[in-house]
Design a protein around this motif. Structure first.
Motif, PDB file in Angstrom:
ATOM      1  N   ALA A 181     -26.124 -13.490   0.842  1.00 36.74           N
ATOM      2  CA  ALA A 181     -27.293 -13.854   0.038  1.00 36.74           C
ATOM      3  C   ALA A 181     -28.557 -13.864   0.892  1.00 36.74           C
ATOM      4  N   ARG A 182     -28.438 -14.326   2.146  1.00 40.43           N
ATOM      5  CA  ARG A 182     -29.586 -14.325   3.041  1.00 40.43           C
ATOM      6  C   ARG A 182     -30.035 -12.899   3.353  1.00 40.43           C
ATOM      7  N   ALA A 183     -29.084 -11.977   3.576  1.00 46.00           N
ATOM      8  CA  ALA A 183     -29.430 -10.581   3.839  1.00 46.00           C
ATOM      9  C   ALA A 183     -30.106  -9.950   2.623  1.00 46.00           C
ATOM     10  N   ARG A 184     -29.615 -10.273   1.431  1.00 41.93           N
ATOM     11  CA  ARG A 184     -30.250  -9.734   0.225  1.00 41.93           C
ATOM     12  C   ARG A 184     -31.685 -10.230   0.103  1.00 41.93           C
ATOM     13  N   GLN A 185     -31.934 -11.475   0.508  1.00 41.75           N
ATOM     14  CA  GLN A 185     -33.286 -12.018   0.439  1.00 41.75           C
ATOM     15  C   GLN A 185     -34.190 -11.350   1.477  1.00 41.75           C
ATOM     16  N   ILE A 186     -33.660 -11.127   2.702  1.00 48.50           N
ATOM     17  CA  ILE A 186     -34.471 -10.517   3.770  1.00 48.50           C
ATOM     18  C   ILE A 186     -34.899  -9.113   3.394  1.00 48.50           C
ATOM     19  N   TYR A 187     -33.986  -8.333   2.823  1.00 48.26           N
ATOM     20  CA  TYR A 187     -34.289  -6.947   2.479  1.00 48.26           C
ATOM     21  C   TYR A 187     -34.838  -6.796   1.067  1.00 48.26           C
ATOM     22  N   GLY A 188     -35.079  -7.891   0.379  1.00 48.13           N
ATOM     23  CA  GLY A 188     -35.672  -7.822  -0.950  1.00 48.13           C
ATOM     24  C   GLY A 188     -34.736  -7.332  -2.026  1.00 48.13           C
ATOM     25  N   LEU A 189     -33.428  -7.363  -1.766  1.00 46.67           N
ATOM     26  CA  LEU A 189     -32.465  -6.854  -2.740  1.00 46.67           C
ATOM     27  C   LEU A 189     -32.188  -7.842  -3.870  1.00 46.67           C
ATOM     28  N   ASP A 190     -32.695  -9.074  -3.726  1.00 46.37           N
ATOM     29  CA  ASP A 190     -32.487 -10.066  -4.782  1.00 46.37           C
ATOM     30  C   ASP A 190     -33.576 -10.011  -5.841  1.00 46.37           C
ATOM     31  N   ARG A 191     -34.580  -9.191  -5.648  1.00 46.08           N
ATOM     32  CA  ARG A 191     -35.671  -9.084  -6.607  1.00 46.08           C
ATOM     33  C   ARG A 191     -35.315  -8.101  -7.717  1.00 46.08           C
ATOM     34  N   PRO A 192     -36.011  -8.172  -8.862  1.00 44.76           N
ATOM     35  CA  PRO A 192     -35.778  -7.185  -9.932  1.00 44.76           C
ATOM     36  C   PRO A 192     -36.063  -5.766  -9.436  1.00 44.76           C
ATOM     37  N   MET A 193     -35.366  -4.794 -10.022  1.00 53.97           N
ATOM     38  CA  MET A 193     -35.475  -3.425  -9.529  1.00 53.97           C
ATOM     39  C   MET A 193     -36.897  -2.887  -9.652  1.00 53.97           C
ATOM     40  N   GLY A 194     -37.568  -3.206 -10.747  1.00 56.67           N
ATOM     41  CA  GLY A 194     -38.946  -2.741 -10.910  1.00 56.67           C
ATOM     42  C   GLY A 194     -39.862  -3.298  -9.842  1.00 56.67           C
ATOM     43  N   GLU A 195     -39.659  -4.569  -9.485  1.00 53.76           N
ATOM     44  CA  GLU A 195     -40.472  -5.173  -8.432  1.00 53.76           C
ATOM     45  C   GLU A 195     -40.172  -4.530  -7.082  1.00 53.76           C
ATOM     46  N   GLN A 196     -38.912  -4.222  -6.815  1.00 54.88           N
ATOM     47  CA  GLN A 196     -38.560  -3.536  -5.575  1.00 54.88           C
ATOM     48  C   GLN A 196     -39.249  -2.176  -5.500  1.00 54.88           C
ATOM     49  N   TYR A 197     -39.310  -1.478  -6.626  1.00 54.33           N
ATOM     50  CA  TYR A 197     -39.923  -0.132  -6.637  1.00 54.33           C
ATOM     51  C   TYR A 197     -41.420  -0.216  -6.355  1.00 54.33           C
ATOM     52  N   VAL A 198     -42.094  -1.162  -6.999  1.00 55.00           N
ATOM     53  CA  VAL A 198     -43.527  -1.336  -6.762  1.00 55.00           C
ATOM     54  C   VAL A 198     -43.779  -1.734  -5.309  1.00 55.00           C
ATOM     55  N   LEU A 199     -42.939  -2.624  -4.780  1.00 53.02           N
ATOM     56  CA  LEU A 199     -43.090  -3.060  -3.385  1.00 53.02           C
ATOM     57  C   LEU A 199     -42.897  -1.898  -2.417  1.00 53.02           C
ATOM     58  N   PHE A 200     -41.957  -1.004  -2.739  1.00 52.43           N
ATOM     59  CA  PHE A 200     -41.726   0.150  -1.868  1.00 52.43           C
ATOM     60  C   PHE A 200     -42.986   1.002  -1.751  1.00 52.43           C
ATOM     61  N   TRP A 201     -43.628   1.316  -2.881  1.00 57.49           N
ATOM     62  CA  TRP A 201     -44.827   2.154  -2.841  1.00 57.49           C
ATOM     63  C   TRP A 201     -46.005   1.408  -2.222  1.00 57.49           C
ATOM     64  N   THR A 202     -46.054   0.092  -2.410  1.00 58.65           N
ATOM     65  CA  THR A 202     -47.149  -0.672  -1.823  1.00 58.65           C
ATOM     66  C   THR A 202     -47.077  -0.666  -0.306  1.00 58.65           C
ATOM     67  N   LYS A 203     -45.849  -0.722   0.216  1.00 57.27           N
ATOM     68  CA  LYS A 203     -45.671  -0.751   1.672  1.00 57.27           C
ATOM     69  C   LYS A 203     -45.685   0.640   2.293  1.00 57.27           C
ATOM     70  N   LEU A 204     -45.467   1.681   1.470  1.00 58.17           N
ATOM     71  CA  LEU A 204     -45.272   3.022   2.026  1.00 58.17           C
ATOM     72  C   LEU A 204     -46.477   3.465   2.854  1.00 58.17           C
ATOM     73  N   VAL A 205     -47.677   3.416   2.275  1.00 57.56           N
ATOM     74  CA  VAL A 205     -48.904   3.779   2.986  1.00 57.56           C
ATOM     75  C   VAL A 205     -49.881   2.629   2.809  1.00 57.56           C
ATOM     76  N   HIS A 206     -50.282   2.020   3.909  1.00 62.11           N
ATOM     77  CA  HIS A 206     -51.189   0.880   3.850  1.00 62.11           C
ATOM     78  C   HIS A 206     -51.953   0.793   5.166  1.00 62.11           C
ATOM     79  N   ARG A 207     -52.894  -0.101   5.209  1.00 64.46           N
ATOM     80  CA  ARG A 207     -53.668  -0.354   6.424  1.00 64.46           C
ATOM     81  C   ARG A 207     -53.193  -1.652   7.039  1.00 64.46           C
ATOM     82  N   GLY A 208     -53.234  -1.736   8.357  1.00 64.09           N
ATOM     83  CA  GLY A 208     -52.789  -2.949   9.006  1.00 64.09           C
ATOM     84  C   GLY A 208     -53.068  -2.917  10.492  1.00 64.09           C
TER      85      GLY A 208
END
Length: 329
Positions: free
Chosen positions: A27-54
């Motif tokens: 359960a802790r690993a699922r939380q770290i990698y975001g696998l416990d979130r809804p699939m749609g939220e995971q997809y949006v998060l993937f694109w948000t992190k893909l190209v960003h400034r930092g």
């Protein structure tokens, strides 16, 4: 690719930690990698992190800090970051894995394409020169066999003959020394070369046969041009345009990973890594290889547009008023 990797049966967190892991750790690993979130939220998060400034990151920041979120990024100019996440299996940034594997796939792609062109154009020129003769029929028959045979069958035949029977080359692997590496490159490159050469031979033969019947070729012969000059200078240059189309697109595909060939010969490239990622449900690596392959094909297509203007002078003169009949400014 994103939704398919998550729709497949099995728990990536469980595969990451092993069958004996405690439910709390899973359960802790699922939380770290975001696998416990809804699939749609995971997809949006993937694109948000893909190209960003930092900010720049050394990768040594403590877990949970803002800088640590950039530890898996490739830092591009202007402060732009490319983040494909961490591999579940290798526990390394996917960008680093692609940087390790991509040069090996590019090396195999270049070697395979060189053999494809050398064999294919040679057979195509011979067939076009003696069109309708026994030489032409034998050449086309050989190319038909090459097109029909799958790459894994060609690879197995080459392994049996050259590695098992004659013992000239190693069965597979990458080699530890430069000499061993070159020997290991021969069989996979030859497999890709024989398979692709058949397509180039048939395409070159048909294009050359059409060009050699053109009026300007007959004019060149009437002026005393040798048959070799007619074939190479007048015929082959024109026939290279469709050949270049196939060549560049093939290069983009092979750079993305010649999956069957890399797997058969245990070549440590992008294609082999993609198969391992699918077997182990390593979603970030699967997505990374898909995006890498798509980018390679897009860049190859862009290169193809540039090559068209180099190979066909008519495209360079299309906007010239002196050749289009339009009045000059």
């Amino acid at each position: 690719a994103f939704f398919l990797t998550r729709a497949l049966p099995g728990d990536p967190a469980r595969m990451l930690l092993g069958p004996q892991a405690r439910p709390a750790d899973v359960a802790r690993a699922r939380q770290i990698y975001g696998l416990d979130r809804p699939m749609g939220e995971q997809y949006v998060l993937f694109w948000t992190k893909l190209v960003h400034r930092g900010p720049a990151s050394t990768g040594a920041e403590p877990h949970g800090s803002d800088a640590h979120s950039h530890a898996s990024c490739a830092q591009l100019p202007l402060g732009i970051h490319l983040d494909l996440g961490h591999s579940f299996r290798y526990r390394r940034p996917v960008v680093d894995l692609l940087l390790d594997k991509a040069p090996r796939s590019i090396e195999l792609a270049v070697a395979g394409l060189l053999l494809q062109v050398l064999i294919g154009l040679g057979v195509g020129i011979v067939s076009a020169r003696w069109r309708g003769t026994l030489v032409d029929q034998l050449s086309i028959g050989a190319t038909l066999v090459g097109v029909s045979a799958p790459t894994f069958l060609l690879g197995l035949i080459l392994q049996y003959v050259l590695a098992h029977q004659l013992r000239w080359l190693p069965f597979d692997g990458y080699g530890t020394t430069p000499a061993e590496h070159l020997q290991s490159l021969v069989l996979p490159a030859l497999t890709l070369g024989i398979f692709g050469a058949a397509l180039y031979a048939r395409l070159c033969r048909d294009e050359l046969a059409s060009v050699l019947r053109a009026d300007y070729v007959r004019t060149a012969r009437a002026k005393g041009a040798s048959e070799l000059r007619v074939l190479v200078v007048h015929g082959l240059r024109t026939a290279l345009i469709p050949v270049a189309t196939l060549l560049v697109l093939d290069f983009g595909t092979l750079v993305g990973g010649a999956v069957v060939t890399e797997r058969l010969f245990r070549w440590p490239g992008v294609g082999n890594m993609a198969v391992d990622a699918l077997i182990n449900r390593d979603g970030p690596v699967v997505l990374g290889t898909v995006l890498f392959s798509a980018t390679a094909i897009v860049l190859a297509t862009l290169l193809l547009d540039v090559l068209y203007a180099v190979l066909d002078p008519r495209l360079r003169r299309r906007g010239d008023p002196s050749t289009s009949g339009a009045p000059a400014d």
